[in-house]
Design a protein around this motif. Structure first.
Motif, PDB file in Angstrom:
ATOM      1  N   LYS A   6     -10.350   4.218   2.728  1.00  0.00           N
ATOM      2  CA  LYS A   6      -9.361   3.210   3.100  1.00  0.00           C
ATOM      3  C   LYS A   6      -9.001   2.404   1.859  1.00  0.00           C
ATOM      4  N   CYS A   7      -7.733   2.261   1.616  1.00  0.00           N
ATOM      5  CA  CYS A   7      -7.252   1.532   0.444  1.00  0.00           C
ATOM      6  C   CYS A   7      -7.208   0.042   0.760  1.00  0.00           C
ATOM      7  N   ASP A   8      -7.833  -0.758  -0.074  1.00  0.00           N
ATOM      8  CA  ASP A   8      -7.834  -2.203   0.108  1.00  0.00           C
ATOM      9  C   ASP A   8      -6.795  -2.876  -0.778  1.00  0.00           C
ATOM     10  N   GLU A   9      -5.805  -2.118  -1.197  1.00  0.00           N
ATOM     11  CA  GLU A   9      -4.782  -2.654  -2.077  1.00  0.00           C
ATOM     12  C   GLU A   9      -3.875  -3.618  -1.318  1.00  0.00           C
ATOM     13  N   ILE A  10      -3.542  -4.718  -1.960  1.00  0.00           N
ATOM     14  CA  ILE A  10      -2.532  -5.625  -1.438  1.00  0.00           C
ATOM     15  C   ILE A  10      -1.588  -5.966  -2.577  1.00  0.00           C
ATOM     16  N   LEU A  11      -0.384  -6.322  -2.216  1.00  0.00           N
ATOM     17  CA  LEU A  11       0.601  -6.729  -3.210  1.00  0.00           C
ATOM     18  C   LEU A  11       0.735  -8.237  -3.143  1.00  0.00           C
ATOM     19  N   LEU A  12       0.608  -8.893  -4.302  1.00  0.00           N
ATOM     20  CA  LEU A  12       0.686 -10.351  -4.362  1.00  0.00           C
ATOM     21  C   LEU A  12       1.901 -10.780  -5.174  1.00  0.00           C
ATOM     22  N   ALA A  25       1.682 -12.193   0.271  1.00  0.00           N
ATOM     23  CA  ALA A  25       0.841 -11.007   0.181  1.00  0.00           C
ATOM     24  C   ALA A  25       1.303  -9.982   1.202  1.00  0.00           C
ATOM     25  N   VAL A  26       1.330  -8.710   0.790  1.00  0.00           N
ATOM     26  CA  VAL A  26       1.764  -7.624   1.668  1.00  0.00           C
ATOM     27  C   VAL A  26       0.709  -6.532   1.662  1.00  0.00           C
ATOM     28  N   ASP A  27       0.379  -6.044   2.853  1.00  0.00           N
ATOM     29  CA  ASP A  27      -0.462  -4.859   2.990  1.00  0.00           C
ATOM     30  C   ASP A  27       0.488  -3.662   2.996  1.00  0.00           C
ATOM     31  N   PRO A  28       0.488  -2.829   1.945  1.00  0.00           N
ATOM     32  CA  PRO A  28       1.472  -1.755   1.864  1.00  0.00           C
ATOM     33  C   PRO A  28       1.285  -0.673   2.928  1.00  0.00           C
TER      34      PRO A  28
END
Length: 65
Positions: A6-12, A25-28
């Motif tokens: 699971k990718c824990d990447e978020i865009l800030l 913040a966005v969860d892609p």
């Protein structure tokens, strides 16, 4: 073959406004977006942690968490 991680990447997006920082913040993966404000001197690691917690809260309320 291993199970996908699971990718824990978020865009800030951090925007200074006067004495505050506006953080979006966005969860892609789910395209869930949250925004909040923090004091101007807040470090990025703290902002990212707050964003992850807020995203988790919003996704849980929507039944996606």
């Amino acid at each position: 073959m291993d199970a996908p991680q699971k990718c824990d990447e978020i865009l800030l997006e951090i925007t200074p406004i006067g004495s505050l920082l506006r953080v979006a913040a966005v969860d892609p993966e789910t395209l869930t977006e949250v925004t909040f404000q923090a004091p101007l001197g807040t470090d990025q690691a703290t902002l990212a942690a707050l964003a992850r917690r807020k995203l988790a809260f919003v996704k849980a309320r929507r039944g996606r968490g």
